[in-house]
Design a protein around this motif. Structure first.
Motif, PDB file in Angstrom:
ATOM      1  N   LEU A 205       0.807  -1.223   0.000  1.00 49.23           N
ATOM      2  CA  LEU A 205       0.000   0.000   0.000  1.00 49.23           C
ATOM      3  C   LEU A 205       0.841   1.275   0.000  1.00 49.23           C
ATOM      4  O   LEU A 205       0.308   2.375  -0.066  1.00 49.23           O
ATOM      5  N   ALA A 206       2.159   1.127   0.095  1.00 48.33           N
ATOM      6  CA  ALA A 206       3.024   2.299   0.278  1.00 48.33           C
ATOM      7  C   ALA A 206       2.910   3.278  -0.884  1.00 48.33           C
ATOM      8  O   ALA A 206       2.995   2.891  -2.044  1.00 48.33           O
ATOM      9  N   ALA A 207       2.712   4.542  -0.556  1.00 50.69           N
ATOM     10  CA  ALA A 207       2.639   5.582  -1.577  1.00 50.69           C
ATOM     11  C   ALA A 207       3.834   6.523  -1.416  1.00 50.69           C
ATOM     12  O   ALA A 207       4.813   6.202  -0.741  1.00 50.69           O
ATOM     13  N   GLY A 208       3.754   7.671  -2.048  1.00 46.95           N
ATOM     14  CA  GLY A 208       4.880   8.601  -2.090  1.00 46.95           C
ATOM     15  C   GLY A 208       5.404   9.037  -0.729  1.00 46.95           C
ATOM     16  O   GLY A 208       6.607   9.215  -0.562  1.00 46.95           O
ATOM     17  N   GLY A 209       4.506   9.217   0.234  1.00 43.68           N
ATOM     18  CA  GLY A 209       4.935   9.691   1.551  1.00 43.68           C
ATOM     19  C   GLY A 209       5.903   8.721   2.202  1.00 43.68           C
ATOM     20  O   GLY A 209       6.983   9.092   2.660  1.00 43.68           O
ATOM     21  N   PHE A 210       5.513   7.447   2.214  1.00 37.06           N
ATOM     22  CA  PHE A 210       6.394   6.450   2.828  1.00 37.06           C
ATOM     23  C   PHE A 210       7.699   6.318   2.055  1.00 37.06           C
ATOM     24  O   PHE A 210       8.772   6.171   2.637  1.00 37.06           O
ATOM     25  N   ARG A 211       7.607   6.389   0.742  1.00 39.04           N
ATOM     26  CA  ARG A 211       8.829   6.289  -0.060  1.00 39.04           C
ATOM     27  C   ARG A 211       9.803   7.423   0.254  1.00 39.04           C
ATOM     28  O   ARG A 211      10.999   7.208   0.385  1.00 39.04           O
ATOM     29  N   SER A 212       9.280   8.632   0.399  1.00 37.01           N
ATOM     30  CA  SER A 212      10.125   9.772   0.800  1.00 37.01           C
ATOM     31  C   SER A 212      10.831   9.501   2.124  1.00 37.01           C
ATOM     32  O   SER A 212      12.015   9.741   2.277  1.00 37.01           O
ATOM     33  N   MET A 213      10.029   9.038   3.095  1.00 38.03           N
ATOM     34  CA  MET A 213      10.539   8.935   4.457  1.00 38.03           C
ATOM     35  C   MET A 213      11.471   7.738   4.646  1.00 38.03           C
ATOM     36  O   MET A 213      12.201   7.671   5.630  1.00 38.03           O
ATOM     37  N   SER A 214      11.414   6.771   3.729  1.00 35.07           N
ATOM     38  CA  SER A 214      12.260   5.584   3.904  1.00 35.07           C
ATOM     39  C   SER A 214      13.380   5.536   2.860  1.00 35.07           C
ATOM     40  O   SER A 214      14.206   4.637   2.889  1.00 35.07           O
ATOM     41  N   ARG A 215      13.428   6.500   1.964  1.00 37.87           N
ATOM     42  CA  ARG A 215      14.427   6.479   0.894  1.00 37.87           C
ATOM     43  C   ARG A 215      15.854   6.451   1.438  1.00 37.87           C
ATOM     44  O   ARG A 215      16.693   5.677   0.979  1.00 37.87           O
ATOM     45  N   LEU A 216      16.116   7.258   2.464  1.00 44.04           N
ATOM     46  CA  LEU A 216      17.483   7.337   2.990  1.00 44.04           C
ATOM     47  C   LEU A 216      17.923   6.032   3.650  1.00 44.04           C
ATOM     48  O   LEU A 216      19.121   5.806   3.827  1.00 44.04           O
ATOM     49  N   ALA A 217      16.958   5.180   4.012  1.00 40.82           N
ATOM     50  CA  ALA A 217      17.287   3.898   4.639  1.00 40.82           C
ATOM     51  C   ALA A 217      17.963   2.946   3.655  1.00 40.82           C
ATOM     52  O   ALA A 217      18.401   1.856   4.015  1.00 40.82           O
ATOM     53  N   LYS A 218      18.049   3.366   2.424  1.00 39.91           N
ATOM     54  CA  LYS A 218      18.721   2.587   1.390  1.00 39.91           C
ATOM     55  C   LYS A 218      20.225   2.908   1.360  1.00 39.91           C
ATOM     56  O   LYS A 218      20.995   2.283   0.642  1.00 39.91           O
ATOM     57  N   SER A 219      20.624   3.921   2.111  1.00 41.62           N
ATOM     58  CA  SER A 219      22.012   4.416   2.047  1.00 41.62           C
ATOM     59  C   SER A 219      23.026   3.396   2.569  1.00 41.62           C
ATOM     60  O   SER A 219      22.691   2.499   3.338  1.00 41.62           O
ATOM     61  N   SER A 220      24.264   3.597   2.153  1.00 41.01           N
ATOM     62  CA  SER A 220      25.360   2.681   2.468  1.00 41.01           C
ATOM     63  C   SER A 220      25.679   2.592   3.970  1.00 41.01           C
ATOM     64  O   SER A 220      26.073   3.579   4.590  1.00 41.01           O
ATOM     65  N   PRO A 221      25.543   1.411   4.573  1.00 38.80           N
ATOM     66  CA  PRO A 221      25.919   1.251   5.982  1.00 38.80           C
ATOM     67  C   PRO A 221      27.407   1.557   6.234  1.00 38.80           C
ATOM     68  O   PRO A 221      27.747   2.104   7.281  1.00 38.80           O
ATOM     69  N   ASN A 222      28.283   1.230   5.276  1.00 40.34           N
ATOM     70  CA  ASN A 222      29.706   1.522   5.483  1.00 40.34           C
ATOM     71  C   ASN A 222      29.936   3.024   5.643  1.00 40.34           C
ATOM     72  O   ASN A 222      30.643   3.475   6.538  1.00 40.34           O
ATOM     73  N   MET A 223      29.327   3.771   4.756  1.00 39.83           N
ATOM     74  CA  MET A 223      29.499   5.220   4.800  1.00 39.83           C
ATOM     75  C   MET A 223      28.878   5.805   6.066  1.00 39.83           C
ATOM     76  O   MET A 223      29.489   6.620   6.762  1.00 39.83           O
ATOM     77  N   TRP A 224      27.671   5.361   6.388  1.00 44.55           N
ATOM     78  CA  TRP A 224      26.943   6.005   7.495  1.00 44.55           C
ATOM     79  C   TRP A 224      27.417   5.558   8.860  1.00 44.55           C
ATOM     80  O   TRP A 224      27.315   6.318   9.830  1.00 44.55           O
ATOM     81  N   GLU A 225      27.954   4.352   8.977  1.00 45.23           N
ATOM     82  CA  GLU A 225      28.552   3.969  10.262  1.00 45.23           C
ATOM     83  C   GLU A 225      29.663   4.948  10.606  1.00 45.23           C
ATOM     84  O   GLU A 225      29.752   5.468  11.726  1.00 45.23           O
ATOM     85  N   ASP A 226      30.519   5.236   9.634  1.00 40.41           N
ATOM     86  CA  ASP A 226      31.627   6.168   9.850  1.00 40.41           C
ATOM     87  C   ASP A 226      31.152   7.570  10.221  1.00 40.41           C
ATOM     88  O   ASP A 226      31.708   8.219  11.102  1.00 40.41           O
TER      89      ASP A 226
END
Lengths: 276, 276
Positions: A205-226
């Motif tokens: 059921l996910a629409a644009g709002g959820f996609r906006s809010m979860s997009r950054l969760a796709k980011s690189s764990p290696n980069m963001w851990e640092d």
């Protein structure tokens, strides 16, 4: 001008694509510790040549487009560059990096943070125009050499970037609020939904709002851990101020204080009078 | 088929734009309690005519595209429609609306939630194609009349929407996670940054990540106050599960459990294997 780019992912690869078209650039060489990335970068024509790390030192400008702990480690290995070389890092934190620069190459070094990116990573994520019309923050330039400052400004200007100057500490606090805290939240939103039993039904059921809010969760764990490591104190402060804000909204909802809820939403609306 | 649209904002206005092109539609009339919206809707050619509320009852289909408390109030005023009329609401919550439908028009009524929207509102926010290829959730259809079910399905199919059927209660829980909780968070992110002394400096640096995470904070307080009221219990549960998740991440950062931090980010990445 010969350019070396260490790290051929989203930031380094996109930089290579943008610089290739500039007539003041002679050659762009690349280095990456990941063998796959090296191959892909060549296949995608991001750089003219892949070189050993030692050879990047022969270039006029060395960009460090790697996770922020990698920047610190790489600087240790660059202490023997000639005094004309410009080393520019593109890391998302600045204070720890600046304080770790070996004194012998402090004038060679320019601390930069281009305020741009996408949630994708690796050489295939590289896109031309990533830097176009974006802000680049340049920190503590008074400690960089005159030649190095001019070189960095020339390059970022040629990319049509708007330059912003500040102290590393100031940068890191701002970045915690507009970038690092929102990333932490996005990962947590993703994980909250993923732990629901019927996550597939929910996501169908996910629409644009959820996609906006979860997009950054796709980011690189290696980069963001640092990044989280290096900007821990500011990040925790920003998360806690956000938690207070959310708790206030939640309590108002719980206790049916609808005027207060409404006012908080109207206050939130004002952000866009400034941002747009 | 004659269509009445009550509420000429983003949802109602966009619906009008999409339906105008369909050859089974004869006429589209509109009603809005806001005089400015009526004028703008006519100027923008969203509807053929603006009518008094009483006259919407003469249409074959009445869409209620207004805040969810308004839907409940409007249903009270529609108890005298003929038994062939189809009343479809587009509200973001379903359970309270369904339980409030006056029994005499229960068969006239179809509960729908199109999973689409933007952060903008009012007639000027209307865009053609808003419904195209999106999901519409239809709830508790066994309590709607056969003719009304067929009419609603025909219309949503003609808009190229994918239909999803479920109980109102189930819908509301899903919506709390993928839509209502993320909206609450976005308002709180906006307010956290707005309370910083140097908010203008901070926002001058804002890039795509922050814009994604604060976009929903631009949404209509009138609409969202109602949604939060009607879905309070599910919303609070979703916010609290999110708070637990964020606290866990924060504690791991605070206590330098970097493997755990890394794992939580990798878990977050998995969302996009399902979502994309």
């Amino acid at each position: 001008m010969n350019i070396a780019i260490v790290g051929l992912g989203l930031m380094g690869g996109s930089l290579a694509l943008s610089l290739r078209a500039k007539d003041y650039i002679n050659k762009i060489v690349g280095y990456d510790h990941n063998e796959e990335h090296k191959k892909t970068a060549l296949e995608l024509n991001l750089v003219d040549e892949i070189v050993e790390f030692e050879l990047v030192k022969k270039c006029d400008v060395i960009f460090l487009a790697i996770p922020v702990n990698g920047v610190i480690a790489s600087l240790e290995k660059l202490t023997d560059v000639s005094q004309d070389v410009t080393i520019i890092d593109l890391g998302s934190t600045k204070e720890k990096i600046i304080s770790s620069v070996p004194p012998i190459i402090r004038k060679n070094f320019v601390a930069a943070h281009p305020m741009t990116g996408t949630e994708n990573f690796g050489p295939t994520a590289a896109i031309e125009g990533l830097y176009e019309d974006k802000v680049v923050v340049l920190c503590d330039l008074e400690d960089s050499g005159k030649h190095q400052c001019e070189t960095a400004k020339k390059i970022f200007t040629s990319l049509n970037m708007r330059k912003s100057f500040m102290r590393g500490a100031e940068h890191d606090r701002h970045a915690a609020f507009i970038s690092h805290m929102p990333h932490a939240i996005s990962y947590s939103i993703a994980n909250t939904v993923m732990k629901q039993e019927n996550k597939r039904n929910i996501l169908a059921l996910a629409a644009g709002g959820f996609r906006s809010m979860s997009r950054l969760a796709k980011s690189s764990p290696n980069m963001w851990e640092d990044i989280f490591r290096q900007n821990k104190t500011n990040l925790i402060e920003a998360i806690e101020l956000f938690e207070d804000e959310l708790t206030e909204l939640k309590e108002a909802i719980l206790s049916d204080e609808w005027e207060k809820v409404h006012q908080e939403m109207k206050d939130g609306n004002k952000l866009h009078d400034i941002l747009d």
